[in-house]
Design a protein around this motif. Sequence first.
Motif, PDB file in Angstrom:
ATOM      1  N   VAL A 481       0.810  -1.107  -0.418  1.00  0.00           N
ATOM      2  CA  VAL A 481      -0.217   0.322  -0.097  1.00  0.00           C
ATOM      3  C   VAL A 481       0.824   1.366  -0.096  1.00  0.00           C
ATOM      4  N   ARG A 482       1.736   0.769   1.001  1.00  0.00           N
ATOM      5  CA  ARG A 482       3.078   2.310   1.145  1.00  0.00           C
ATOM      6  C   ARG A 482       2.971   2.926  -1.093  1.00  0.00           C
ATOM      7  N   ARG A 485       1.098   4.016  -2.988  1.00  0.00           N
ATOM      8  CA  ARG A 485       0.608   6.095  -2.304  1.00  0.00           C
ATOM      9  C   ARG A 485       2.075   6.321  -3.411  1.00  0.00           C
ATOM     10  N   THR A 486       2.827   5.370  -3.034  1.00  0.00           N
ATOM     11  CA  THR A 486       4.131   6.177  -3.133  1.00  0.00           C
ATOM     12  C   THR A 486       4.011   6.469  -4.652  1.00  0.00           C
ATOM     13  N   ARG A 489       1.794   9.415  -5.993  1.00  0.00           N
ATOM     14  CA  ARG A 489       2.584  10.981  -5.195  1.00  0.00           C
ATOM     15  C   ARG A 489       3.238  11.036  -6.105  1.00  0.00           C
TER      16      ARG A 489
END
Length: 644
Positions: A481-482, A485-486, A489
């Motif tokens: 998930v991280r 998102r990275t 973004r």
Amino acid sequence: MFENALVALDALFDPIRLAALFAGMIVGMIFGMLPGLGGVAAVSILLPFVYYLDDYSGLAMLLGAVSVVYTSDTITSVLLGAPGSPASAPTAIEGHALAKQGQAARALGVGFLASMVGGLVGALILFVAIPVAGPIVLLLSTPELFMFALVGLFFASSMIGKDLAKGLAAACLGMLLGVVGPAQAAADFRFTFGQVYLLDGFSLTIVALGLFGVAEVISMLAAGGGISHERMKVAQWGEGFRDFWRHKWLVLRAAFIGVLGGFVPAVGASASTWVAYGHSIRSAKDKSKFGKGEIRGIAASEGANNATVISDLVPTLLFSVPGGPAAAIFLGALFSFGYYPGPRMITQHPDLMFLIVWSVALTSVVGAALCFAITPALARLTRIPFAIIAAPLVLIMIIGAYQSTSTMGDIFMLFTLGALGWLMKHGGWPRAPALVGFVLSGPMEQYFWLANQIHGWSWLTRPGVLLIGSVIVIPLILSAVRWARTRARPAANAPKEEEVPAPEANRGIALVLAGIASLMFAYAMWEMFTFNPASRLMPSLAILPGLPLALWLVIRGIREYENDFARDAGELTVLAALIAYAIAVWAIGLSIPTIALLAWMLFYRARMRLWTAAIYGSVVFVIVRLLFDLLRGDAPVGALLSIS
């Protein structure tokens, strides 16, 4: 409980066992002070010797080494600015800055005392854990024990180093090395290539020395020159004692952080030390001195690393899951002496468990006292060229490796695995997961086979298995998930995390290593189908994730490729010299190549004068020959001489 503790204390104070404990402590202190070697190399060097002692004495010797490594590596970290082990990096940052300000004694005093407290806290936790852990362990069966081992391997892979793919691939590579030789579940010999030498598999001593010891010696020899470029003076310990007392509660908090890190299988001191160091930063009112010589950073990191290396033994003793590389070697020694950690050990050998506690507590105190005593003298000797130390060090490693089968295969395998360790080091692959995977391959295969024989594949649905497995699955989901998102973004808006600078991996070497690993896994998969079905279980656990990971690293390495081989060309020369030495020993025996190796190290690398080098080299050579005789092993004669 207290009766068993007193029996264990009485057993430890047997003169021979006490001598073995302190001999191990001295070796641990020496290796702790050599940058990059630390506990793994110390216990690896001692491993061949412990089998000449009774079980209590042999294990006490290993514990003596393990218990003081993170105390003595404070000396290297502060005086030289080079971490004696990865876990001492915060100490090197803060301590060396203080040493350059003329406050080396202050930094060392806090470091030694914090390490002692960390060791005592770890021993206390071991003492408490023994009586309460028995009923918990008895609730676990083979499926849960297998999952604990798998969790430990995952943590070793994911928390040592920043690249999860490389960490997991290294663990799979270690498991692949561990399945060479006889299968536990069927009458098969795996990956022996028709060589008699491989019928018993690889020696734990050789794997540990090769991956860690030889690889580090290569780097330090290639760097050349002295260990330190300036002479440090150490005196006046009073200020260090006052600083320790001022920050005593921080040390205790850091020690408990280290204990918690040790409880999590295979996390090791590197992770928990940085957590404790971060706690010292967050709890400080004035953060401006961190990185420039802050005594709180030393107190926290040293309190945590010693507590971690001791509490690492909790998962090792209770679940057969080594808490770190040194604990992995200790686990192998337990197996060799006929002790099997878990319910049997707790119920049948409580005196041995308490012997471990007393050994750790005693060496933590005595080790700190010795460090205070020897540091002033060592501070005046830090400009000695490392080649002078490396000369006997390499030969001792060869002796330790040669005790496995007393054949040339031991020496060849030592330097082959040394080359692999060197590639892993410069390619950015963490070596600790490989060693943990190697040690765990045996117990994991046993648990895996038994779980399938007793429960079929239904063991995968057991509540305990699902609960333990969630420890792996949940972090992977959160990481995914991280990562997503990275990626989503914009780079300009991405938050910047403070990271400790680390040497960048050599991308050319990383690509070569990924290619070698891919070929190894591909060949292993092809040969695996010739085994009996029961013999395929453990190799498949290594190959099925290892091959796609290695191929992914090849693809990624091609995209990121840079021709930076020249950056480490000097180390390749040292590696080639050591391999040439091994070939010469095989061809003409030990004596002449050893004399040539000593001459090359002392004259060419250390730049010693003729007579000084001749005397020192002669002493080293005589000691090497005496060690061969002491261990009742004949030195290599040489293939060409034996034919003639």
